[in-house]
Scaffold this motif. Sequence first.
Motif, PDB file in Angstrom:
ATOM      1  N   GLN A  53       0.835  -1.205   0.000  1.00 54.00           N
ATOM      2  CA  GLN A  53       0.000   0.000   0.000  1.00 54.00           C
ATOM      3  C   GLN A  53       0.864   1.246   0.000  1.00 54.00           C
ATOM      4  OE1 GLN A  53      -3.492   0.247   2.429  1.00 54.00           O
ATOM      5  NE2 GLN A  53      -3.395  -1.908   2.999  1.00 54.00           N
ATOM      6  N   GLY A  54       0.283   2.330  -0.441  1.00 52.41           N
ATOM      7  CA  GLY A  54       0.967   3.606  -0.372  1.00 52.41           C
ATOM      8  C   GLY A  54       0.990   4.128   1.044  1.00 52.41           C
ATOM      9  N   LEU A  55       1.698   5.212   1.253  1.00 55.55           N
ATOM     10  CA  LEU A  55       1.697   5.864   2.559  1.00 55.55           C
ATOM     11  C   LEU A  55       0.321   6.457   2.816  1.00 55.55           C
ATOM     12  CD1 LEU A  55       5.100   7.775   2.360  1.00 55.55           C
ATOM     13  CD2 LEU A  55       4.632   5.527   3.336  1.00 55.55           C
ATOM     14  N   GLU A  88       7.900  20.352  -0.918  1.00 55.41           N
ATOM     15  CA  GLU A  88       8.300  18.967  -0.751  1.00 55.41           C
ATOM     16  C   GLU A  88       8.319  18.622   0.730  1.00 55.41           C
ATOM     17  OE1 GLU A  88      12.509  19.807  -2.267  1.00 55.41           O
ATOM     18  OE2 GLU A  88      12.816  18.191  -0.812  1.00 55.41           O
ATOM     19  N   PHE A  90      11.361  13.419   5.062  1.00 54.86           N
ATOM     20  CA  PHE A  90      10.937  12.278   5.855  1.00 54.86           C
ATOM     21  C   PHE A  90      12.001  11.852   6.859  1.00 54.86           C
ATOM     22  CE2 PHE A  90       6.973  10.848   3.969  1.00 54.86           C
ATOM     23  CZ  PHE A  90       6.961  11.542   2.767  1.00 54.86           C
ATOM     24  N   GLY A  91      11.540  11.321   7.973  1.00 57.19           N
ATOM     25  CA  GLY A  91      12.420  10.682   8.937  1.00 57.19           C
ATOM     26  C   GLY A  91      12.712   9.253   8.515  1.00 57.19           C
ATOM     27  N   HIS A 113       3.949  15.102  -6.762  1.00 52.10           N
ATOM     28  CA  HIS A 113       5.276  14.885  -6.184  1.00 52.10           C
ATOM     29  C   HIS A 113       5.796  13.523  -6.608  1.00 52.10           C
ATOM     30  CE1 HIS A 113       4.967  17.843  -2.591  1.00 52.10           C
ATOM     31  NE2 HIS A 113       3.924  18.050  -3.356  1.00 52.10           N
ATOM     32  N   TYR A 148       8.884  10.888  -5.269  1.00 56.23           N
ATOM     33  CA  TYR A 148       9.881  10.610  -4.242  1.00 56.23           C
ATOM     34  C   TYR A 148      10.604   9.317  -4.584  1.00 56.23           C
ATOM     35  CZ  TYR A 148       7.642  14.087  -1.250  1.00 56.23           C
ATOM     36  OH  TYR A 148       7.138  15.263  -0.738  1.00 56.23           O
ATOM     37  N   TRP A 150      12.619   6.174  -2.740  1.00 58.67           N
ATOM     38  CA  TRP A 150      12.765   5.559  -1.428  1.00 58.67           C
ATOM     39  C   TRP A 150      13.674   4.356  -1.574  1.00 58.67           C
ATOM     40  CZ3 TRP A 150       8.023   3.934   2.047  1.00 58.67           C
ATOM     41  CH2 TRP A 150       8.471   3.716   3.349  1.00 58.67           C
ATOM     42  N   SER A 166      15.339   7.088   4.139  1.00 56.15           N
ATOM     43  CA  SER A 166      14.077   7.828   4.132  1.00 56.15           C
ATOM     44  C   SER A 166      13.714   8.199   2.700  1.00 56.15           C
ATOM     45  CB  SER A 166      14.220   9.116   4.948  1.00 56.15           C
ATOM     46  OG  SER A 166      14.740   8.860   6.222  1.00 56.15           O
ATOM     47  N   PRO A 167      12.415   8.323   2.404  1.00 55.93           N
ATOM     48  CA  PRO A 167      12.036   8.830   1.079  1.00 55.93           C
ATOM     49  C   PRO A 167      12.628  10.224   0.848  1.00 55.93           C
ATOM     50  CG  PRO A 167      10.122   7.943   2.228  1.00 55.93           C
ATOM     51  CD  PRO A 167      11.242   7.992   3.224  1.00 55.93           C
ATOM     52  N   ALA A 176      12.639  13.618  -1.885  1.00 59.43           N
ATOM     53  CA  ALA A 176      11.917  14.254  -2.982  1.00 59.43           C
ATOM     54  C   ALA A 176      12.774  14.308  -4.241  1.00 59.43           C
ATOM     55  CB  ALA A 176      11.492  15.659  -2.574  1.00 59.43           C
ATOM     56  N   VAL A 235       8.719  18.186  -7.685  1.00 55.10           N
ATOM     57  CA  VAL A 235       7.377  18.674  -7.417  1.00 55.10           C
ATOM     58  C   VAL A 235       6.940  19.423  -8.669  1.00 55.10           C
ATOM     59  CG1 VAL A 235       5.881  20.092  -5.978  1.00 55.10           C
ATOM     60  CG2 VAL A 235       7.846  18.930  -4.957  1.00 55.10           C
ATOM     61  N   LEU A 277      -1.112  15.109   1.057  1.00 57.81           N
ATOM     62  CA  LEU A 277      -0.667  14.296  -0.065  1.00 57.81           C
ATOM     63  C   LEU A 277      -1.304  12.916  -0.001  1.00 57.81           C
ATOM     64  CD1 LEU A 277       3.145  15.026  -0.411  1.00 57.81           C
ATOM     65  CD2 LEU A 277       1.237  15.993  -1.697  1.00 57.81           C
ATOM     66  N   PHE A 333      -0.665   9.267  -1.552  1.00 59.93           N
ATOM     67  CA  PHE A 333       0.416   8.537  -2.187  1.00 59.93           C
ATOM     68  C   PHE A 333      -0.092   7.327  -2.948  1.00 59.93           C
ATOM     69  CE2 PHE A 333       4.486  10.219  -0.742  1.00 59.93           C
ATOM     70  CZ  PHE A 333       4.104  11.078   0.269  1.00 59.93           C
ATOM     71  N   GLY A 334       0.598   7.036  -4.063  1.00 54.71           N
ATOM     72  CA  GLY A 334       0.409   5.753  -4.704  1.00 54.71           C
ATOM     73  C   GLY A 334       1.217   4.690  -3.966  1.00 54.71           C
ATOM     74  N   ALA A 335       1.024   3.435  -4.370  1.00 57.49           N
ATOM     75  CA  ALA A 335       1.709   2.318  -3.694  1.00 57.49           C
ATOM     76  C   ALA A 335       3.166   2.180  -4.115  1.00 57.49           C
ATOM     77  CB  ALA A 335       0.961   1.015  -3.937  1.00 57.49           C
TER      78      ALA A 335
END
Lengths: 114, 109
Positions: free
Chosen positions: A41-43, A102, A105-106, B34, B36, B38, B43-44, B46, B49, B97, B99-101
């Motif tokens: 799944q996405g976030l 933008e 992220f951690g 956006h 990104y 990962w 971490s993801p 960017a 944008v 936002l 997000f897609g998978a």
Amino acid sequence: DGGITQSPKYLFRKEGQNVTLSCEQNLNHDAMYWYRQDPGQGLRLIYYSQIVNDFQKGDIAEGYSVSREKKESFPLTVTSAQKNPTAFYLCASSIESRSYNEQFFGPGTRLTVL
Amino acid sequence: ILNVEQSPQSLHVQEGDSTNFTCSFPSSNFYALHWYRWETAKSPEALFVMTLNGDEKKKGRISATLNTKEGYSYLYIKGSQPEDSATYLCATNDYKLSFGAGTTVTVRA
């Protein structure tokens, strides 16, 4: 070094216990976010905060709570009401909560409920 | 909740080959798209944008295009390298936002 820190990296919890995930940023960002990721799944957005002392529910807020008492901190509490809490949790921040900013992220916290 | 879809879910590409993949989203009430990257254990980060229809952005060997009228964006990787192996996420819209998978790219040496 500017960035976002999350702790701990791995967290184990017994069923029925509340647990708090830490998120700190030193980027001087106004907006902060909590996401959850499940396999395939996405976030998904749990909660977000556009400014100190303010926060809004995201798409899957049930069973979670947050606070934003300081600009740099946005802790997430996973309560016992969250039916399926085992997941990977990501915190993010942005200068403002506008679409063209933008997000940073951690490293994430992986929570496992035993 | 906006329905952001990415395809394919995963792909394998030989080192040196180019590849591309898609992010589709509802075209109504569009604000920004956006991308990104990962990487595993990181971490993801960017990549781009994009806000305007017809936008094209480039960062090194990676580029993206945006079509807001039909609701899609393409991400291109030219001359793939092992360090391009990652999951690429797209997301849209306003201050929340969606997000897609993701598309997971594996570059084989």
